[in-house]
Each structure stands twice: as C-alpha cells, then as structure tokens.
Design an enzyme around this catalytic site. Sequence first.
Site, short mmCIF file in Angstrom:
data_model
loop_
_atom_site.label_atom_id
_atom_site.label_comp_id
_atom_site.label_asym_id
_atom_site.label_seq_id
_atom_site.Cartn_x
_atom_site.Cartn_y
_atom_site.Cartn_z
CG HIS A 102 -2.14 -0.84 1.05
ND1 HIS A 102 -3.34 -0.57 1.64
CD2 HIS A 102 -2.34 -1.95 0.30
CE1 HIS A 102 -4.24 -1.48 1.28
NE2 HIS A 102 -3.65 -2.33 0.48
CE1 TYR B 198 -6.13 4.01 10.62
CE2 TYR B 198 -5.24 4.29 8.41
CZ TYR B 198 -5.22 3.66 9.65
OH TYR B 198 -4.30 2.68 9.90
N PRO C 282 -5.02 0.94 18.37
CG PRO C 282 -6.89 -0.32 17.77
CD PRO C 282 -6.27 0.38 18.92
CE LYS D 249 3.47 3.50 13.24
NZ LYS D 249 3.44 2.72 12.00
CE1 TYR E 19 -1.40 4.15 9.12
CE2 TYR E 19 -0.13 2.89 7.52
CZ TYR E 19 -1.27 3.05 8.29
OH TYR E 19 -2.27 2.10 8.24
P1 RFL Z 1 0.50 -11.34 21.75
O1 RFL Z 1 0.09 -11.41 20.31
O2 RFL Z 1 -0.52 -10.96 22.76
O3 RFL Z 1 1.12 -12.76 22.11
C1 RFL Z 1 1.41 -13.11 23.44
C2 RFL Z 1 1.31 -14.62 23.56
O4 RFL Z 1 1.64 -15.01 24.89
C3 RFL Z 1 0.72 -15.97 25.33
N1 RFL Z 1 0.69 -15.93 26.82
C4 RFL Z 1 1.39 -16.78 27.59
N2 RFL Z 1 2.16 -17.83 27.30
C5 RFL Z 1 2.71 -18.51 28.32
N3 RFL Z 1 2.50 -18.19 29.63
C6 RFL Z 1 1.72 -17.15 29.97
N4 RFL Z 1 1.53 -16.85 31.27
C7 RFL Z 1 1.13 -16.39 28.93
N5 RFL Z 1 0.32 -15.31 28.90
C8 RFL Z 1 0.07 -15.04 27.62
C9 RFL Z 1 -0.59 -15.60 24.68
O5 RFL Z 1 -1.49 -16.70 24.59
C10 RFL Z 1 -0.10 -15.12 23.31
O6 RFL Z 1 -0.07 -16.16 22.35
O7 RFL Z 1 1.74 -10.35 21.95
P2 RFL Z 1 2.99 -10.04 20.98
O8 RFL Z 1 3.59 -11.31 20.46
O9 RFL Z 1 3.84 -9.07 21.70
O10 RFL Z 1 2.33 -9.33 19.69
C11 RFL Z 1 1.71 -8.07 19.81
C12 RFL Z 1 0.58 -7.94 18.78
O11 RFL Z 1 -0.26 -9.08 18.87
C13 RFL Z 1 -0.23 -6.66 18.97
O12 RFL Z 1 0.60 -5.57 19.26
C14 RFL Z 1 -1.06 -6.30 17.71
O13 RFL Z 1 -2.02 -7.28 17.42
C15 RFL Z 1 -1.77 -4.95 17.90
N6 RFL Z 1 -2.61 -4.61 16.75
C16 RFL Z 1 -2.07 -4.11 15.58
N7 RFL Z 1 -0.73 -3.97 15.46
C17 RFL Z 1 -0.18 -3.54 14.28
O14 RFL Z 1 1.05 -3.41 14.19
N8 RFL Z 1 -0.96 -3.25 13.18
C18 RFL Z 1 -2.31 -3.37 13.22
O15 RFL Z 1 -2.94 -3.17 12.18
C19 RFL Z 1 -2.92 -3.78 14.46
N9 RFL Z 1 -4.24 -3.90 14.55
C20 RFL Z 1 -4.00 -4.78 16.83
C21 RFL Z 1 -4.79 -4.41 15.70
C22 RFL Z 1 -4.60 -5.31 17.96
C23 RFL Z 1 -5.97 -5.46 18.00
N10 RFL Z 1 -6.50 -6.05 19.18
C24 RFL Z 1 -7.46 -7.08 19.17
C25 RFL Z 1 -5.92 -5.75 20.47
C26 RFL Z 1 -6.16 -4.53 15.73
C27 RFL Z 1 -6.76 -5.05 16.88
C28 RFL Z 1 -8.26 -5.13 16.87
C1 PHB Z 2 -6.50 -3.95 10.40
O1 PHB Z 2 -6.56 -4.19 9.18
O2 PHB Z 2 -6.85 -4.78 11.25
C2 PHB Z 2 -6.00 -2.64 10.85
C3 PHB Z 2 -5.47 -1.75 9.91
C4 PHB Z 2 -5.03 -0.51 10.33
C5 PHB Z 2 -5.10 -0.14 11.65
C6 PHB Z 2 -5.63 -1.04 12.58
C7 PHB Z 2 -6.09 -2.29 12.19
O3 PHB Z 2 -4.69 1.08 12.03
#
Ligand code: RFL
Ligand code: PHB
Length: 389
Positions: free
Chosen positions: A72, A200, A292, A296, A384
């Site tokens: 993108h 957005y 989100p 980041k 970004y």
């Molecule tokens: P995770 O993915 O939470 O993984 C942590 C893992 O640890 C396990 N765990 C344990 N394991 C052993 N013992 C324990 N006591 C434990 N406790 C927990 C869990 O089961 C899990 O598997 O953390 P990690 O690896 O640091 O990754 C971080 C990302 O997942 C997170 O920052 C992103 O998903 C945030 N996020 C986004 N980030 C982006 O860069 N771009 C995006 O577009 C974006 N969109 C989003 C998002 C997060 C969202 N939610 C649901 C919070 C959109 C959403 C809706």
């Molecule tokens: C997504 O596609 O899940 C998404 C994209 C951009 C964002 C957050 C989530 O800023």
Amino acid sequence: MKTQVAIIGGGPSGLLLSQLLGTRGIDSVVLERRTKAHVLSRIRAGVLERGLVALLEEAGCADRLHAEGMPHDGTLISYGDEIFRIDFAALTGTAVKVYGQTEVTRDLYAARERAGGQIVFSVEDVQIHGADTETPNVTYSTDDTQQRIDCDFIAGCDGFHGVSRRSIPPGARREFEKVYPFGWLGIMSETPPVNDELIYANSERGFALCSMRNDTLSRYYIQCALSDSPDDWTDAAFWDELKRRIPTAQADRLVTGPSIEKSIAPLRSFVTEPMRFGRLFLCGDAAHIVPPTGAKGLNLAASDVHYLYTALRRFYGTGSPDGLDGYSDRALARVWKAERFSWWFSSLLHRYPDQTAFDHRIQVAELEFLRSNAAAQQAMAENYVGLPY
Ligand code: RFL
Ligand code: PHB
C-alpha cells in the site's frame, strides 16, 4: 531441560525472536499458554512496516508475504464527506504491506516446525525464578506435571496479560497508562474491500476504518461504547453505522455481507519502564500497548525483537553484554515515538464523550492542516511507514 533463551509467549514476538535466534544457532524454547489453533484463530493486526518485512525476510519466512501481501503506497483520511490521501511512496520512498498478523504467525509456526524448533503449547502456571541472578530458570506445568527450564536469558513475549511483566518487582518498574473512553467494534467479511487503500474516517458519529486482508476479505471497524457487546450489533446495524461514518461516494459502493468474525477491542496506551530486569527482557505487548489507530502494535513488537535479537547475537558472538545493557533504552526510545503517533492519530479521528464544540473545531483544523501542509503530511507518512530502527 536446558536452553540458551527461554521465551514466554508464542505470539508474533516470541516466534519471531525464536526463529531469528535459530538462524544464528542460538537455542531457544517457546512456552505458549494456548493451543496453536487458538493462537491462529485470533484476528489482529493487518499492516506491516518495512522493518517487520525485513525481519521476516531475515528469518526466512517472507515468501508467502511477498506472494500474497498487498503493498500500500498511501492511505485515505476522511472527515464528513471530505477525503484526502497521504502518499507514503512519494513522501518517504516506501510503502507498507497489508498482510494479516494471523498469517505472519502461521508462517512463523511453519518455519519453527521446519527448523525443528521447540514450542510447548498449553503450558500452565509459568513462573520466572532468579531473573536477577546469573542462573535464571522458568517453571511451568503441562498435564499437571511440573517442568523446569534452566537458561541464560528469559524473553517475556507473553502479551499485556502475561506473567513476565508482573514478575518484575513493583519497586523496579514504573508504568504509564492512558485508557480511552471507547472501543473498536471490528468485523471480518468475505466481501471485496470498499477501496484499494485503507480509509481512516472521522465522522460526527465517531471513528471508522475500512481495511482488508485481500481482494475478497474485508476488515472494518467502528468506534463503539465500552459498554457495548458484539451481540448488541447485528450485521445490518454494523453496515448501516459504517455507511453513515464514511463519505457518501464510498458508502454507495460498499459491498456488505455476513460477518465471519465480530469482536470489540478496548483502546489503551501503556508503557512499562524499564523493559529489562536482570536477565529478563520484555518484548512487544508485554511491555507496551498502543491504540490500534496507526497500526503500530505488531510493528513495535517487531522492533523490540530486532533490538533484543541483535543484542543476544552480540553477546553469544563476542561475550559483550553492551547490547543487552542498552536494550531497554534503545527499545523505549522508539516505543515512545510510536506511542505519541498512535495517541495523536487516535485523538485526531475519534469522538470523545467530553468533546466540546471548540475541541471539534480544533480537530477539523488539524485535519485541514494535514490535508494541505506538506510538512505535516511528511511527518504523518514517516511515522506510518515506520521510524527507522
Ligand atoms: P501477543 O500477540 O498478545 O502474544 C502473546 C502470547 O503469549 C501468550 N501468553 C502466555 N504464554 C505462556 N504463559 C503465559 N503466562 C502467557 N500469557 C500469555 C498468549 O497466549 C499469546 O499467544 O503479543 P505479541 O507477540 O507481543 O504481539 C503483539 C501484537 O499481537 C499486537 O501488538 C497487535 O495485534 C496490535 N494490533 C495491531 N498492530 C499492528 O502493528 N498493526 C495493526 O494493524 C494492528 N491492529 C491490533 C490491531 C490489535 C488489536 N486487538 C485485538 C488488540 C487490531 C486489533 C483489533
Ligand atoms: C487492520 O486491518 O486490522 C487494521 C489496519 C489498520 C489499523 C488497525 C487495524 O490502524
């Protein structure tokens, strides 16, 4: 059991670190609380910065990303019926990739399996011992049997609700937090995206985001009340609300369909300092959370992994602890910049319950400044696509 680096958490941070260390012959064991199927059922991030793409290349898991990920070159921002584009490619010479976190995680699991890496699933009662000594260990149980891993270092990659951060004595850490008074209701639908770039949207009715995973899979979000539950929202109500929050031209061509996933995520900014306690190093959501808006979270997790991997490589290659000693400061310097960007972009686009008419005019003025000012666009685009590591 003995290993060099015990990694708690088998999400993207833990798997990427394990895979990168493996490419340099550094041994690790990943402990994951859930099953692999559960981890792969979580729908989260969708936008990858070039830094994460480069790390996945280095880890030998970027083939599918390059074949299926969508580059993108820019994004759209709307307010009411006004819409403008930020051209990442022209402003920064780079782009982002749209490719789901679920797919990144799937590719990392496959790579660990090919490499014979050790991942223990469904672990319970993980505990960290002696993090402030030269000989730390981690205990856990599987099937009611206690196990112990002796290691040189522990990587706390277990997300916001994990055990790692809480294992650091409260007197040895400081936490910074901002909780936002709304959440994001997200749906996935097997429909073509409304637009070929993300939109957005700031609207009188609240924020909306049009995103995607591929040409036939769309991801949409709308700002909602924290008290809402996904069950309160029928698909029809979601589509109706989304259409009211994006410009008419886009609403008119939105293809709707049944949702295949629907969930609500609260919005939070959070940082813990320092990101190290003795031989325990925190990575990713275990150490910090961003709202989100701006995508980041996963990308910050990746930059932490880069700094820790580089430091561990140096330690095992030369015996020098300098990289490890500098890890927390280096990681936090980048974390706070991403915290600032995510907070700013959230503030620009959402409706706040206590927002006054004055606050709203300021928001519009800032959007119009961004729309018309090259320096403002440059700053937005650089943040970004991702600040350099
Ligand atoms: P995770 O993915 O939470 O993984 C942590 C893992 O640890 C396990 N765990 C344990 N394991 C052993 N013992 C324990 N006591 C434990 N406790 C927990 C869990 O089961 C899990 O598997 O953390 P990690 O690896 O640091 O990754 C971080 C990302 O997942 C997170 O920052 C992103 O998903 C945030 N996020 C986004 N980030 C982006 O860069 N771009 C995006 O577009 C974006 N969109 C989003 C998002 C997060 C969202 N939610 C649901 C919070 C959109 C959403 C809706
Ligand atoms: C997504 O596609 O899940 C998404 C994209 C951009 C964002 C957050 C989530 O800023």
